[in-house]
Design an enzyme around this catalytic site. Structure first.
Site, short mmCIF file in Angstrom:
data_model
loop_
_atom_site.label_atom_id
_atom_site.label_comp_id
_atom_site.label_asym_id
_atom_site.label_seq_id
_atom_site.Cartn_x
_atom_site.Cartn_y
_atom_site.Cartn_z
CB CYS A 2 -0.95 0.09 1.19
SG CYS A 2 -2.07 -1.30 1.29
NE ARG A 27 4.56 1.79 -0.12
CZ ARG A 27 5.61 1.58 0.66
NH1 ARG A 27 6.82 1.79 0.18
NH2 ARG A 27 5.47 1.18 1.89
CD1 TRP A 74 -0.17 -6.57 -3.15
CD2 TRP A 74 -0.24 -7.11 -0.98
NE1 TRP A 74 0.17 -7.89 -3.04
CE2 TRP A 74 0.14 -8.26 -1.73
CE3 TRP A 74 -0.36 -7.22 0.39
CZ2 TRP A 74 0.41 -9.48 -1.14
CZ3 TRP A 74 -0.09 -8.45 0.99
CH2 TRP A 74 0.29 -9.57 0.23
CG ASN A 99 1.80 1.06 4.09
OD1 ASN A 99 1.53 -0.10 3.88
ND2 ASN A 99 3.03 1.52 4.12
N GLY A 100 -0.34 -0.62 6.26
CA GLY A 100 0.05 -1.40 7.45
C GLY A 100 -1.07 -2.31 7.88
CD GLU A 483 16.61 -13.63 -8.12
OE1 GLU A 483 16.05 -14.11 -7.12
OE2 GLU A 483 16.30 -12.52 -8.59
CE LYS A 487 13.14 -11.92 -10.10
NZ LYS A 487 13.84 -11.49 -8.94
CD GLU A 490 9.44 -12.44 -8.24
OE1 GLU A 490 9.23 -11.70 -7.29
OE2 GLU A 490 10.50 -12.38 -8.91
CG HIS A 506 18.70 -37.58 -3.70
ND1 HIS A 506 18.99 -38.88 -3.37
CD2 HIS A 506 19.89 -36.94 -3.82
CE1 HIS A 506 20.32 -39.02 -3.29
NE2 HIS A 506 20.88 -37.87 -3.56
CE LYS A 605 11.38 -3.11 -6.30
NZ LYS A 605 11.70 -4.49 -6.70
C1 G6P Z 1 8.95 -8.79 -2.23
C2 G6P Z 1 9.49 -8.40 -3.59
C3 G6P Z 1 10.77 -9.17 -3.87
C4 G6P Z 1 11.77 -8.96 -2.76
C5 G6P Z 1 11.19 -9.29 -1.39
C6 G6P Z 1 12.09 -8.84 -0.26
O1 G6P Z 1 8.51 -10.10 -2.27
O2 G6P Z 1 8.54 -8.63 -4.59
O3 G6P Z 1 11.31 -8.72 -5.10
O4 G6P Z 1 12.89 -9.74 -2.99
O5 G6P Z 1 9.94 -8.63 -1.21
O6 G6P Z 1 12.15 -7.45 -0.30
P1 G6P Z 1 13.32 -6.58 0.28
O7 G6P Z 1 12.90 -5.16 0.01
O8 G6P Z 1 13.37 -6.88 1.75
O9 G6P Z 1 14.57 -6.95 -0.41
#
Ligand code: G6P
Length: 610
Positions: A2, A27, A74, A99-100, A483, A487, A490, A506, A605
């Site tokens: 948010c 956000r 969000w 927000n929160g 990673e 990606k 996501e 395994h 994010k």
């Molecule tokens: C969210 C984002 C990710 C990020 C993660 C941790 O899930 O979408 O891209 O890696 O948060 O965020 P930070 O700001 O703590 O690296």
């Protein structure tokens, strides 16, 4: 999660609020809304979906006012509906954006219902609106009413409040979620992050935990948690407008992938300039804090956690110190055994991820005094709660899927490993010089990897129709496989998993057939022969291999084995170079599948909830 923005001015602030919300969409983008005070009326526009949809509705309704608040959501409490979208209004008189998470919202809701308040949404936020309204009706002014309300709330919040009876002020408060005040000429602003108001002002005050503030057109008064007036430093933000714009790129993710050579060289600038690793890179009292450190504990979430996993390999091999890496949300709820001589390293792009912040607090409560934060956002909560900090200089990262933040975290963590090695007498001058030289050449190698884009685009067409994918890697490249899988899932919504290549037999090998593309990170290091054997296991089951290897690895394509060669093996920094192709693969597969690359479904994010 948010984003909130607010403005009080002599001009129409609706365009400022809309622009601000667009910049805060990273956000959350489930719904958006505005509430403004216009000529003795409190007017509200809310829409599910993107800010642009809400903007169109606001335009249609001719919304214009010199005082207003806005929100991009969000969803947490309550589904994605217009009723649950912010701002929330009490009795048509007072509007709140938040927000929160308010943890005691059930108890407060019951109490307010008893007092005659009717609820229109399922959100925790509506409680705040009614609670402030309740105190306002008891005769408190808006500031005192907000202060009284927040004293009765538990949880995390950044809020902005406007009321019909107060056409010349806005009151804001924060606890656990970011909020800053922007200072203009006869106009003032509030926002979750500076990008939202940068077009109006660069002069900002970062509110502290427990602060409330009253904004009028002519001034801002800040009050600490004790309710007393407080002085807060005014910062001049150096965020560049260009870093917030797309420029010639189609998506922020694409732009941010291509910005990596620059982001990396900015992040390592101090090391290169000093031509040495040293504790001073981490803050004034770093030498004292790092002296006597016998081990490292890394805490992080998401992509930042994967950066931590790479660092674990580096710290043990380069510095010879034991290093454990843990997901923050797991660590914070278990009975961890603290080690007072272990340095706790938190990694967070945003510096505000709630689980990482809470894990840090937990570590401190267990007696960990030595804390270091690797962060991309100056003045954010996690570095402020840490004794030492290394700021990555990736610049604003707007695409929800992290890219340049990850690779800059890696160079920062490499610097941590080398500095600890030096402090422990494990870095001789020749090795130090070699590592610095490797860093110096890294942006060039990353650029070479970026030049592979056309080849990777060609692969993406083959991936686009798939439902699943496997990623394999070994050693320090296993986190890069993780990673790569993250990606891909996501942003393309293809189900992807990563395994250490040696684990294939395994279990996951049972999944392999002609429909399962298997991506292998296979650099020309001492594990290459082992990885080749694992690839044979895949081929023998009819699996198709997509291999990223190095130019000097003497490993070529064959039937069912597609190969892309990254530049010559760059040694210890190889995981950074091998990150680029998996980012590009995910990006181009997502493009081919037509997903919303920068705003993948259900994600945000900045995750400021548990
Ligand atoms: C969210 C984002 C990710 C990020 C993660 C941790 O899930 O979408 O891209 O890696 O948060 O965020 P930070 O700001 O703590 O690296």
């Amino acid at each position: 999660m948010c984003g909130i923005v607010g403005a009080i001015a002599d001009r129409d602030v609706v365009p400022v609020l809309v622009e601000g919300l667009k910049r805060l969409e990273y956000r959350g983008y489930d719904s958006a809304g505005l509430a403004v005070l216009d000529d003795g009326r409190l007017r509200r526009v809310r829409r599910t979906g993107r800010v642009s949809e809400m903007e169109a509705a606001a335009r249609e309704q001719g919304l214009a006012a010199s005082l207003g608040i806005g929100h991009t959501r969000w969803a947490t409490h309550g589904g994605v509906t217009e009723d649950n979208a912010h701002p929330h209004i009490s009795f048509g008189e007072l509007a709140v954006v938040h927000n929160g998470i308010i943890e005691n919202h059930d108890a407060q809701r019951a109490r307010l219902q008893d007092a005659g308040y009717a609820f229109e949404s399922e959100t925790d936020t509506e409680v705040i609106a009614h609670l402030v309204h309740f105190h306002r009706k008891q005769g408190l002014d808006l500031l005192a009413a907000v202060q009284a309300a927040v004293r009765e709330l538990t949880g995390a919040y950044a809020i902005a409040v406007v009321g019909l009876d107060d056409p010349d002020r806005m009151v804001v408060a924060r606890m656990g979620c970011p909020l800053l005040v922007g200072l203009g000429e006869s106009e003032n602003f509030v926002a979750s992050d500076v990008s939202a108001i940068i077009q109006a002002t660069r002069r900002v005050i970062f509110l502290e935990e427990g602060d409330t503030a009253e904004l009028t057109r002519d001034g801002v008064r800040v009050f600490g948690e004790d309710g007393q007036a407080a002085e807060r430093e005014v910062h001049v933000s150096d965020v560049s407008l260009a870093s917030l714009e797309l420029g010639p790129y189609s998506h922020f993710m694409q732009k941010e992938i291509h910005e990596q050579p620059r982001a990396i060289s900015d992040t390592i600038e101090a090391v290169i300039d000093n031509d040495a690793f040293g504790p001073e890179l981490f803050g004034a009292d770093a030498a004292e804090v790092l002296a006597g450190i016998e081990g490292i504990k890394i805490l992080a979430c998401g992509t930042s956690y994967y950066a931590g996993l790479v660092a674990g390999y580096w710290i043990e091999s380069i510095a010879g110190l034991p290093c454990s890496v843990e997901i923050a949300s797991e660590y914070r709820y278990r009975d961890a055994v603290p080690h007072p001589r272990h340095l706790v390293v938190t990694i967070s792009q945003s510096g505000e991820t709630l689980d990482t912040m809470e894990a840090l607090k937990y570590a401190k409560s267990l007696g960990h005094e030595a804390t270091l934060s690797i962060c991309n956002v100056p003045e954010s909560a996690i570095p402020r709660a840490s004794r030492l900090v290394y700021y990555t200089r990736a610049g604003a990262e707007i695409g929800v899927a992290s890219t340049k933040a990850f690779t800059t975290q890696l160079v920062a963590l490499f610097t941590v490993a080398c500095t600890l090695a030096k402090l422990h007498g494990r870095l001789d001058p020749e090795t130090e010089a070699a590592h610095i030289d490797a860093l110096r050449h890294l942006p060039g190698s990353v650029q070479h990897a970026l030049n592979l884009e056309p080849q990777i685009t060609a692969w993406s067409e083959r991936f686009a129709p798939k439902a699943n994918a496997l990623f394999l890697g070994r050693g320090v490249h296993y986190p890069i496989a993780l990673e790569g899988a993250l990606k891909l899932k996501e942003i393309s919504y293809i189900h992807a998993e990563a395994y250490p290549a040696g684990e294939l037999k395994h279990g996951p090998l049972a999944l392999v057939d002609a429909d399962m593309p298997v991506v292998v990170i296979a650099p020309n290091d001492r594990l290459l022969e082992k990885v080749k054997s694992n690839m044979q296991e895949v081929r023998a089951r009819g699996g198709e291999l997509y291999v990223f290897t190095d130019a000097d690895s003497e490993f070529g394509p064959s039937e069912g084995v597609h190969v892309i060669r990254t530049p010559r093996h760059v040694g210890v920094l190889s995981p950074i170079v091998h990150t680029i192709p998996v980012q590009l693969l995910a990006y181009h597969v997502a493009l081919a599948r037509g997903t919303d690359v920068d705003k993948p479904r259900n994600l945000a994010k900045s995750v400021t909830v548990e």
